[in-house]
Design a protein around this motif. Structure first.
Motif, mmCIF file in Angstrom:
data_model
loop_
_atom_site.group_PDB
_atom_site.id
_atom_site.type_symbol
_atom_site.label_atom_id
_atom_site.label_comp_id
_atom_site.label_asym_id
_atom_site.label_seq_id
_atom_site.Cartn_x
_atom_site.Cartn_y
_atom_site.Cartn_z
ATOM 1 N N ARG A 8 -43.937 16.430 35.664
ATOM 2 C CA ARG A 8 -44.768 15.816 34.626
ATOM 3 C C ARG A 8 -46.250 16.008 34.917
ATOM 4 O O ARG A 8 -47.071 16.243 34.030
ATOM 5 C CB ARG A 8 -44.425 14.330 34.506
ATOM 6 C CG ARG A 8 -43.077 14.057 33.837
ATOM 7 C CD ARG A 8 -42.973 12.602 33.423
ATOM 8 N NE ARG A 8 -42.986 11.724 34.588
ATOM 9 C CZ ARG A 8 -41.893 11.355 35.260
ATOM 10 N NH1 ARG A 8 -40.704 11.799 34.891
ATOM 11 N NH2 ARG A 8 -41.990 10.554 36.306
ATOM 12 N N SER A 9 -46.642 15.918 36.182
ATOM 13 C CA SER A 9 -48.056 16.111 36.575
ATOM 14 C C SER A 9 -48.503 17.542 36.278
ATOM 15 O O SER A 9 -49.616 17.795 35.782
ATOM 16 C CB SER A 9 -48.232 15.809 38.068
ATOM 17 O OG SER A 9 -47.920 14.459 38.338
ATOM 18 N N GLY A 10 -47.639 18.502 36.555
ATOM 19 C CA GLY A 10 -47.978 19.900 36.276
ATOM 20 C C GLY A 10 -48.147 20.156 34.798
ATOM 21 O O GLY A 10 -49.072 20.859 34.352
ATOM 22 N N ALA A 11 -47.249 19.561 33.990
ATOM 23 C CA ALA A 11 -47.348 19.726 32.536
ATOM 24 C C ALA A 11 -48.631 19.107 32.000
ATOM 25 O O ALA A 11 -49.313 19.658 31.129
ATOM 26 C CB ALA A 11 -46.112 19.117 31.856
ATOM 27 N N ALA A 12 -48.949 17.932 32.537
ATOM 28 C CA ALA A 12 -50.174 17.248 32.096
ATOM 29 C C ALA A 12 -51.416 18.059 32.461
ATOM 30 O O ALA A 12 -52.386 18.131 31.684
ATOM 31 C CB ALA A 12 -50.243 15.853 32.731
ATOM 32 N N LEU A 13 -51.372 18.701 33.629
ATOM 33 C CA LEU A 13 -52.497 19.536 34.046
ATOM 34 C C LEU A 13 -52.680 20.726 33.114
ATOM 35 O O LEU A 13 -53.804 21.084 32.721
ATOM 36 C CB LEU A 13 -52.273 20.006 35.479
ATOM 37 C CG LEU A 13 -53.376 20.891 36.086
ATOM 38 C CD1 LEU A 13 -54.700 20.143 36.105
ATOM 39 C CD2 LEU A 13 -52.983 21.339 37.487
ATOM 40 N N ILE A 14 -51.561 21.344 32.725
ATOM 41 C CA ILE A 14 -51.629 22.493 31.814
ATOM 42 C C ILE A 14 -52.194 22.065 30.456
ATOM 43 O O ILE A 14 -53.046 22.739 29.868
ATOM 44 C CB ILE A 14 -50.240 23.122 31.642
ATOM 45 C CG1 ILE A 14 -49.790 23.761 32.969
ATOM 46 C CG2 ILE A 14 -50.241 24.155 30.520
ATOM 47 C CD1 ILE A 14 -48.372 24.258 32.944
ATOM 48 N N VAL A 15 -51.720 20.890 29.965
ATOM 49 C CA VAL A 15 -52.228 20.382 28.685
ATOM 50 C C VAL A 15 -53.722 20.092 28.771
ATOM 51 O O VAL A 15 -54.501 20.405 27.853
ATOM 52 C CB VAL A 15 -51.445 19.110 28.269
ATOM 53 C CG1 VAL A 15 -52.115 18.445 27.063
ATOM 54 C CG2 VAL A 15 -50.006 19.453 27.948
ATOM 55 N N ALA A 16 -54.138 19.499 29.884
ATOM 56 C CA ALA A 16 -55.556 19.177 30.067
ATOM 57 C C ALA A 16 -56.410 20.452 30.077
ATOM 58 O O ALA A 16 -57.502 20.500 29.495
ATOM 59 C CB ALA A 16 -55.750 18.400 31.371
ATOM 60 N N LEU A 17 -55.882 21.488 30.732
ATOM 61 C CA LEU A 17 -56.615 22.758 30.766
ATOM 62 C C LEU A 17 -56.740 23.356 29.365
ATOM 63 O O LEU A 17 -57.802 23.868 28.984
ATOM 64 C CB LEU A 17 -55.901 23.740 31.698
ATOM 65 C CG LEU A 17 -55.992 23.437 33.199
ATOM 66 C CD1 LEU A 17 -55.111 24.392 33.994
ATOM 67 C CD2 LEU A 17 -57.444 23.543 33.670
ATOM 68 N N TRP A 18 -55.655 23.297 28.594
ATOM 69 C CA TRP A 18 -55.712 23.810 27.227
ATOM 70 C C TRP A 18 -56.694 23.026 26.372
ATOM 71 O O TRP A 18 -57.434 23.584 25.549
ATOM 72 C CB TRP A 18 -54.315 23.751 26.589
ATOM 73 C CG TRP A 18 -53.489 24.965 26.882
ATOM 74 C CD1 TRP A 18 -52.413 25.066 27.703
ATOM 75 C CD2 TRP A 18 -53.713 26.270 26.347
ATOM 76 N NE1 TRP A 18 -51.928 26.348 27.743
ATOM 77 C CE2 TRP A 18 -52.724 27.115 26.905
ATOM 78 C CE3 TRP A 18 -54.638 26.820 25.477
ATOM 79 C CZ2 TRP A 18 -52.626 28.474 26.600
ATOM 80 C CZ3 TRP A 18 -54.545 28.161 25.174
ATOM 81 C CH2 TRP A 18 -53.564 28.978 25.722
ATOM 82 N N VAL A 19 -56.718 21.701 26.565
ATOM 83 C CA VAL A 19 -57.673 20.868 25.820
ATOM 84 C C VAL A 19 -59.104 21.247 26.177
ATOM 85 O O VAL A 19 -59.984 21.361 25.299
ATOM 86 C CB VAL A 19 -57.416 19.370 26.103
ATOM 87 C CG1 VAL A 19 -58.551 18.506 25.544
ATOM 88 C CG2 VAL A 19 -56.091 18.930 25.501
ATOM 89 N N LEU A 20 -59.359 21.466 27.472
ATOM 90 C CA LEU A 20 -60.704 21.870 27.899
ATOM 91 C C LEU A 20 -61.102 23.218 27.303
ATOM 92 O O LEU A 20 -62.237 23.427 26.876
ATOM 93 C CB LEU A 20 -60.764 21.934 29.430
ATOM 94 C CG LEU A 20 -60.771 20.587 30.173
ATOM 95 C CD1 LEU A 20 -60.681 20.815 31.672
ATOM 96 C CD2 LEU A 20 -62.043 19.802 29.830
ATOM 97 N N ILE A 21 -60.139 24.136 27.282
ATOM 98 C CA ILE A 21 -60.426 25.464 26.715
ATOM 99 C C ILE A 21 -60.752 25.357 25.237
ATOM 100 O O ILE A 21 -61.714 25.947 24.731
ATOM 101 C CB ILE A 21 -59.228 26.402 26.941
ATOM 102 C CG1 ILE A 21 -59.077 26.734 28.439
ATOM 103 C CG2 ILE A 21 -59.393 27.700 26.136
ATOM 104 C CD1 ILE A 21 -57.806 27.493 28.778
ATOM 105 N N ILE A 22 -59.945 24.567 24.502
ATOM 106 C CA ILE A 22 -60.163 24.408 23.064
ATOM 107 C C ILE A 22 -61.510 23.726 22.799
ATOM 108 O O ILE A 22 -62.272 24.145 21.901
ATOM 109 C CB ILE A 22 -59.003 23.615 22.436
ATOM 110 C CG1 ILE A 22 -57.721 24.450 22.488
ATOM 111 C CG2 ILE A 22 -59.327 23.231 20.985
ATOM 112 C CD1 ILE A 22 -56.471 23.689 22.089
ATOM 113 N N LEU A 23 -61.808 22.680 23.571
ATOM 114 C CA LEU A 23 -63.099 21.993 23.406
ATOM 115 C C LEU A 23 -64.272 22.934 23.704
ATOM 116 O O LEU A 23 -65.294 22.909 23.017
ATOM 117 C CB LEU A 23 -63.153 20.764 24.320
ATOM 118 C CG LEU A 23 -62.300 19.561 23.911
ATOM 119 C CD1 LEU A 23 -62.364 18.468 24.969
ATOM 120 C CD2 LEU A 23 -62.790 19.017 22.563
#
Length: 282
Positions: A8-23
């Motif tokens: 779950r931590s790894g998935a959350a990290l990937i989502v956070a990275l995608w959010v940062l990229i989109i922002l």
């Protein structure tokens, strides 16, 4: 066996990275749009400023022309008004004004006033005048007869062909589906309608044959205004050289004499008083 918490931590990290990229992409897009809009706004602001400065220059030129009609009746006063009076007096004599600048706010305009009689009236030229003009325009001599005859056929009322001329039945005109004017030119640009007069000959450009010198352009010597008398107080050296039979040293004396007795341009005595004065002192 994989730890569910770690997954779950790894998935959350990937989502956070995608959010940062989109922002980051969104912020970059907004910054780019702001930069483009700022550039467009700056362009329109500068263009509007240039338009108003140009209009101010036109109005000032009109003011100078009005002052030239009453220049000799204007009383002397402060230095700025006296400078204006001198320019108005010289303008009334046909002495052109060049490079006159005035600051308006954060910008400035530059005014050039050159009387049209400082060029040759195209509708009053003789064949000999044309030869001098074509010579100054660096047009090869073998082209002169055709250009002169085609011009004369264009402006005369007769439909008879000159030796090297062309009337409405010439292939040059029939292919373009228009007829010769049989009247005087209204603008110098009309030369482009006449057989033989190419844009390079009229406005300057590369020669037709390799190794030849480029055309200087004859439009700079010509006008359709005035009675045909050349204003020696304004005409350039090149225009003066189009007068048949005039020597270069005479032209240089004419230009030098424009400065008046004090030898300084921009003073009260600028310009020749009359053609008789020119003849007596050159």
């Amino acid at each position: 066996m994989e730890n569910p918490a770690s997954a779950r931590s790894g998935a959350a990290l990937i989502v956070a990275l995608w959010v940062l990229i989109i922002l980051s992409l969104l912020i970059s897009a907004f910054a780019f749009d702001m930069h483009i809009e700022a550039g467009i706004t700056s362009f329109y602001r500068k263009r509007l400023k240039a338009q108003y400065l140009a209009q101010a220059g036109v109005e000032y030129a009109k003011f100078l022309l009005v002052q030239s009609y009453k220049a000799n009746n204007t009383e002397e006063s402060d230095e700025d008004r006296e400078e204006l009076r001198i320019k108005a007096i010289n303008l009334s004599r046909g002495v052109g004004i060049s490079g006159l600048s005035r600051e308006v706010g954060q910008g400035k305009f530059v005014v050039d006033l050159m009387p049209e009689p400082g060029r040759r009236n195209i509708n009053t030229l003789s064949d000999e005048d044309w030869e001098e003009i074509l010579d100054q325009g660096n047009v090869p001599e073998e082209k002169w007869p055709e250009l002169i005859d085609c011009f004369n056929d264009w402006v005369d009322e007769s439909d008879e062909h000159r030796l090297n001329g062309a009337e409405s039945d010439d292939a040059f005109y029939t292919e373009r589906k228009y007829k010769v004017k049989n009247a005087k030119l209204d603008t110098v640009d009309e030369l482009l309608l006449i057989k033989g007069f190419t844009p390079a000959i009229v406005y300057g450009g590369p020669p037709e044959k390799e190794g030849e010198e480029p055309y200087h352009g004859i439009a700079q010597y010509l006008t359709t205004w005035g009675d045909g008398k050349l204003n020696v107080n304004t005409a350039s050296k090149e225009v003066l050289m189009t007068l048949p039979g005039i020597d270069e040293w005479v032209v240089e004396d004419i230009i030098e004499g424009r400065a008046g007795k004090d030898g300084t341009m921009g003073t009260k005595d600028d310009g020749w008083e009359s053609p008789d004065e020119v003849m007596s002192q050159t």
